[in-house]
Motif scaffolding. Structure first.
Motif, short mmCIF file in Angstrom:
data_model
loop_
_atom_site.label_atom_id
_atom_site.label_comp_id
_atom_site.label_asym_id
_atom_site.label_seq_id
_atom_site.Cartn_x
_atom_site.Cartn_y
_atom_site.Cartn_z
N ARG A 198 2.01 1.48 -3.52
CA ARG A 198 1.42 2.61 -4.52
C ARG A 198 0.99 3.67 -4.36
O ARG A 198 1.47 4.50 -5.25
N LYS A 214 0.55 -0.91 0.17
CA LYS A 214 0.07 0.18 0.48
C LYS A 214 0.89 1.39 0.00
O LYS A 214 0.26 2.06 -0.46
N LEU A 232 6.92 -1.10 -5.00
CA LEU A 232 6.32 -2.31 -5.73
C LEU A 232 7.18 -3.17 -6.22
O LEU A 232 6.83 -4.57 -6.53
#
Length: 232
Positions: A5, A2, A90
């Motif tokens: 992102r 999270k 990521l």
């Protein structure tokens, strides 16, 4: 994941806003006399952001104040750091996919990759043109990265549903988009003289279909590589 992102999204959004602000601070593309009265041309630089009005006799006058250039430069360095950090996280946090966890559907995977290539090329073409008009080259590059990340997300979902299995599906999806996109750009560069006469910004319409073929070939290569690799 999270946090990665959030960092990536915030960084890319900030870069888009930054590119629009920089382009707005530059001399006008459409009415040079409004920004640089009597100038014969303009020299633009986007890193660090600066512009110079060029006059006859070799005289040059800076357009952007030094303070504005410094602020914009510091801002893009920070935004780039945030974006790169998010992208690295990521990549490192991409979940692994166990071997043979789902039925193998090579035809569906290759067909889906072809459709993804067509949609990515069509959307990317439109988005990048708009970003270039509003934010100049930095805006176009940022928009292209946004489209590429969206394509990677879709490719990852497609890989989990119908891909060859094994390895890290997110990284395999990234490879699909990178290889397919690179093949498309290589084809455009090789045939640039053909479509330059048509005054198209990002290539002719057939480039969209070519992107579908490039993505399908990349997906097929992944299946071939998987079939040739030794099984545990």
């Amino acid at each position: 994941m999270k946090l990665a992102r959030v960092l990536t999204g915030a960084g890319l959004l900030g870069c888009l806003v930054w590119s629009v602000l920089v382009e707005a601070a530059m001399p006008s593309w459409f009415d040079l006399d409004d920004s640089c009265p009597g100038a014969t041309g303009v020299e633009r630089r986007y890193f660090p952001p600066s512009a110079t009005c060029l006059y006859e006799g070799g005289r040059a006058v800076g357009y952007l104040p030094l303070f504005e250039t410094v602020v914009l430069t510091v801002a893009i360095v920070l935004l780039a750091a945030v974006t790169v950090t998010g992208l690295v996280l990521l990549w490192r946090q991409a979940p692994a996919k166990p071997l043979d966890q789902h039925p193998k559907r090579p035809f569906l995977h290759v067909l889906g990759a072809a459709a993804l290539g067509i949609v990515t090329a069509a959307v990317g073409r439109t988005v990048v043109i708009i970003a270039l008009l509003l934010g100049g080259p930095p805006g176009g590059i940022t928009a292209l990265l946004v489209v590429a990340l969206g394509a990677v997300g879709v490719a990852s979902a497609l890989d989990r549903a119908a891909g060859p299995g094994g390895g890290v599906s997110g990284r395999r999806a990234t490879a699909l988009v990178v290889v397919g996109g690179s093949a498309m750009f290589a084809l455009l560069l090789a045939t640039r003289d053909t479509y330059a006469r048509e005054h198209t910004l990002l290539g002719p319409g057939w480039a969209i279909a070519a992107a579908g073929g490039a993505f399908a070939l990349a997906a097929g290569a992944q299946w071939l590589s998987r079939s040739l690799s030794p099984r545990p």
